[in-house]
Write a protein that holds these residues in place. Structure first.
Motif, PDB file in Angstrom:
ATOM      1  N   THR A   1      -7.648  -2.877   5.765  1.00 62.72           N
ATOM      2  CA  THR A   1      -7.610  -4.148   5.038  1.00 62.72           C
ATOM      3  C   THR A   1      -7.934  -5.312   5.969  1.00 62.72           C
ATOM      4  O   THR A   1      -8.734  -6.191   5.630  1.00 62.72           O
ATOM      5  CB  THR A   1      -6.224  -4.353   4.392  1.00 62.72           C
ATOM      6  OG1 THR A   1      -6.015  -3.327   3.415  1.00 62.72           O
ATOM      7  CG2 THR A   1      -6.098  -5.722   3.749  1.00 62.72           C
ATOM      8  N   PHE A   2      -7.338  -5.311   7.144  1.00 56.44           N
ATOM      9  CA  PHE A   2      -7.563  -6.420   8.070  1.00 56.44           C
ATOM     10  C   PHE A   2      -8.935  -6.339   8.743  1.00 56.44           C
ATOM     11  O   PHE A   2      -9.528  -7.380   9.048  1.00 56.44           O
ATOM     12  CB  PHE A   2      -6.414  -6.542   9.064  1.00 56.44           C
ATOM     13  CG  PHE A   2      -5.193  -7.126   8.409  1.00 56.44           C
ATOM     14  CD1 PHE A   2      -5.046  -8.500   8.280  1.00 56.44           C
ATOM     15  CD2 PHE A   2      -4.211  -6.310   7.867  1.00 56.44           C
ATOM     16  CE1 PHE A   2      -3.952  -9.059   7.639  1.00 56.44           C
ATOM     17  CE2 PHE A   2      -3.110  -6.848   7.222  1.00 56.44           C
ATOM     18  CZ  PHE A   2      -2.974  -8.228   7.108  1.00 56.44           C
ATOM     19  N   VAL A   3      -9.448  -5.139   8.923  1.00 50.71           N
ATOM     20  CA  VAL A   3     -10.823  -5.010   9.419  1.00 50.71           C
ATOM     21  C   VAL A   3     -11.785  -5.607   8.385  1.00 50.71           C
ATOM     22  O   VAL A   3     -12.701  -6.370   8.733  1.00 50.71           O
ATOM     23  CB  VAL A   3     -11.171  -3.528   9.715  1.00 50.71           C
ATOM     24  CG1 VAL A   3     -12.665  -3.345   9.941  1.00 50.71           C
ATOM     25  CG2 VAL A   3     -10.380  -3.029  10.916  1.00 50.71           C
ATOM     26  N   LYS A   4     -11.549  -5.300   7.120  1.00 50.40           N
ATOM     27  CA  LYS A   4     -12.397  -5.854   6.055  1.00 50.40           C
ATOM     28  C   LYS A   4     -12.253  -7.376   5.975  1.00 50.40           C
ATOM     29  O   LYS A   4     -13.226  -8.068   5.699  1.00 50.40           O
ATOM     30  CB  LYS A   4     -12.069  -5.216   4.721  1.00 50.40           C
ATOM     31  CG  LYS A   4     -12.573  -3.798   4.606  1.00 50.40           C
ATOM     32  CD  LYS A   4     -12.221  -3.188   3.261  1.00 50.40           C
ATOM     33  CE  LYS A   4     -12.768  -1.774   3.156  1.00 50.40           C
ATOM     34  NZ  LYS A   4     -12.444  -1.166   1.852  1.00 50.40           N
TER      35      LYS A   4
ATOM     36  N   ARG B   1      -5.631  -3.986  -2.319  1.00 53.28           N
ATOM     37  CA  ARG B   1      -5.681  -3.266  -3.596  1.00 53.28           C
ATOM     38  C   ARG B   1      -6.993  -2.512  -3.724  1.00 53.28           C
ATOM     39  O   ARG B   1      -7.013  -1.327  -4.054  1.00 53.28           O
ATOM     40  CB  ARG B   1      -5.531  -4.243  -4.756  1.00 53.28           C
ATOM     41  CG  ARG B   1      -5.657  -3.561  -6.112  1.00 53.28           C
ATOM     42  CD  ARG B   1      -5.535  -4.562  -7.257  1.00 53.28           C
ATOM     43  NE  ARG B   1      -5.540  -3.872  -8.525  1.00 53.28           N
ATOM     44  CZ  ARG B   1      -6.621  -3.729  -9.273  1.00 53.28           C
ATOM     45  NH1 ARG B   1      -7.783  -4.227  -8.893  1.00 53.28           N
ATOM     46  NH2 ARG B   1      -6.549  -3.087 -10.437  1.00 53.28           N
ATOM     47  N   ASN B   2      -8.103  -3.183  -3.467  1.00 53.11           N
ATOM     48  CA  ASN B   2      -9.407  -2.535  -3.592  1.00 53.11           C
ATOM     49  C   ASN B   2      -9.566  -1.405  -2.580  1.00 53.11           C
ATOM     50  O   ASN B   2     -10.123  -0.351  -2.899  1.00 53.11           O
ATOM     51  CB  ASN B   2     -10.530  -3.559  -3.443  1.00 53.11           C
ATOM     52  CG  ASN B   2     -10.575  -4.510  -4.614  1.00 53.11           C
ATOM     53  OD1 ASN B   2     -10.155  -4.186  -5.708  1.00 53.11           O
ATOM     54  ND2 ASN B   2     -11.082  -5.709  -4.380  1.00 53.11           N
ATOM     55  N   THR B   3      -9.065  -1.595  -1.375  1.00 45.87           N
ATOM     56  CA  THR B   3      -9.120  -0.551  -0.345  1.00 45.87           C
ATOM     57  C   THR B   3      -8.314   0.665  -0.786  1.00 45.87           C
ATOM     58  O   THR B   3      -8.754   1.809  -0.630  1.00 45.87           O
ATOM     59  CB  THR B   3      -8.597  -1.106   0.998  1.00 45.87           C
ATOM     60  OG1 THR B   3      -9.406  -2.222   1.380  1.00 45.87           O
ATOM     61  CG2 THR B   3      -8.619  -0.059   2.095  1.00 45.87           C
TER      62      THR B   3
ATOM     63  N   ILE C   1       0.839  -1.200   0.000  1.00 48.65           N
ATOM     64  CA  ILE C   1       0.000   0.000   0.000  1.00 48.65           C
ATOM     65  C   ILE C   1       0.878   1.255   0.000  1.00 48.65           C
ATOM     66  O   ILE C   1       0.594   2.211  -0.717  1.00 48.65           O
ATOM     67  CB  ILE C   1      -0.976   0.005   1.191  1.00 48.65           C
ATOM     68  CG1 ILE C   1      -1.986  -1.146   1.050  1.00 48.65           C
ATOM     69  CG2 ILE C   1      -1.706   1.345   1.297  1.00 48.65           C
ATOM     70  CD1 ILE C   1      -2.865  -1.363   2.276  1.00 48.65           C
ATOM     71  N   GLY C   2       1.936   1.229   0.788  1.00 45.59           N
ATOM     72  CA  GLY C   2       2.858   2.364   0.810  1.00 45.59           C
ATOM     73  C   GLY C   2       3.452   2.641  -0.555  1.00 45.59           C
ATOM     74  O   GLY C   2       3.580   3.805  -0.968  1.00 45.59           O
TER      75      GLY C   2
ATOM     76  N   LEU D   1      -5.864 -11.328   0.793  1.00 45.45           N
ATOM     77  CA  LEU D   1      -5.582 -10.095   1.527  1.00 45.45           C
ATOM     78  C   LEU D   1      -5.058  -8.994   0.600  1.00 45.45           C
ATOM     79  O   LEU D   1      -5.419  -7.823   0.755  1.00 45.45           O
ATOM     80  CB  LEU D   1      -4.590 -10.357   2.664  1.00 45.45           C
ATOM     81  CG  LEU D   1      -5.114 -11.203   3.824  1.00 45.45           C
ATOM     82  CD1 LEU D   1      -3.978 -11.596   4.759  1.00 45.45           C
ATOM     83  CD2 LEU D   1      -6.221 -10.479   4.581  1.00 45.45           C
ATOM     84  N   PHE D   2      -4.228  -9.360  -0.364  1.00 44.98           N
ATOM     85  CA  PHE D   2      -3.732  -8.371  -1.313  1.00 44.98           C
ATOM     86  C   PHE D   2      -4.861  -7.845  -2.195  1.00 44.98           C
ATOM     87  O   PHE D   2      -4.855  -6.672  -2.580  1.00 44.98           O
ATOM     88  CB  PHE D   2      -2.583  -8.933  -2.161  1.00 44.98           C
ATOM     89  CG  PHE D   2      -1.230  -8.635  -1.582  1.00 44.98           C
ATOM     90  CD1 PHE D   2      -0.451  -7.605  -2.064  1.00 44.98           C
ATOM     91  CD2 PHE D   2      -0.734  -9.390  -0.534  1.00 44.98           C
ATOM     92  CE1 PHE D   2       0.793  -7.319  -1.520  1.00 44.98           C
ATOM     93  CE2 PHE D   2       0.511  -9.124   0.021  1.00 44.98           C
ATOM     94  CZ  PHE D   2       1.277  -8.079  -0.473  1.00 44.98           C
TER      95      PHE D   2
END
Length: 180
Positions: free
Chosen positions: A43-46, A69-71, A26-27, A64-65
């Motif tokens: 991401t982890f909440v989702k 990506r979508n987030t 993400i960075g 997770l990726f």
């Protein structure tokens, strides 16, 4: 069906295993590591919220990726920032022995130029380079993350590498190693 406690434990395990990679990804996409922390958490909440939707058709890391990506894309859209910035393609420092300060400076200049060249690529090219060449995902995993066919991943990677080489050559920089 797992209890909320069991889901929470599983997501915490995934966080322990994959949060650093997600954060770096993400960075690199945002070129903003402060915001990457927030989006990594999101991401982890989702992943907890959509836990039951994970079908184990792919690896947990791939899933997770996809969420990351979508987030990230949602964040960029909401903020009207359509700049997806890729990371530095680092040289293999384990095999290269750097002996002098001059060599370190030259390496930093090379990496800086490479970074600038990557920024000049269109977003799809940057993204496929990040996933395939920086993050090391397979073609199949990359296709799942991006929602593309495997052949589109391969052809886009091929075109993105050619374009990156052109960008590097514009400034007279010749990269000795082929990316493909």
């Amino acid at each position: 069906m797992l209890s909320d406690k069991e889901k929470k434990d599983k997501v915490e395990e995934w966080y322990s295993q994959h949060s650093d990679d997600i954060f770096k990804y993400i960075g690199l996409m945002l070129n903003d590591y402060h915001k990457a922390e927030d989006l990594t958490q999101e991401t982890f909440v989702k992943s907890f919220i959509y836990f039951e939707q994970f079908q184990y058709n792919s690896s947990v890391k791939t899933w997770l990726f996809m969420i990351a990506r979508n987030t990230t894309i949602d964040y960029l859209r909401k903020n009207k920032k359509y700049k997806i910035i890729a990371a530095l393609l680092s040289k293999n420092l384990e095999s290269d022995v750097i002996n002098t300060a001059e060599e370190i400076i030259e390496l930093k200049e090379d990496v800086s130029y490479l970074y600038t060249s990557i920024k000049n690529l269109k977003p799809a090219y940057r993204e496929v380079i990040i996933l395939r060449k920086i993050k090391g995902f397979s073609t199949k995993e990359t296709s799942e993350i991006l929602g593309w066919t495997e052949s589109k991943v391969k052809s886009t990677l091929f075109r993105s590498i050619k374009k990156l080489e052109q960008e590097l050559n514009k400034g007279g920089y010749v990269y000795e190693q082929k990316f493909s």
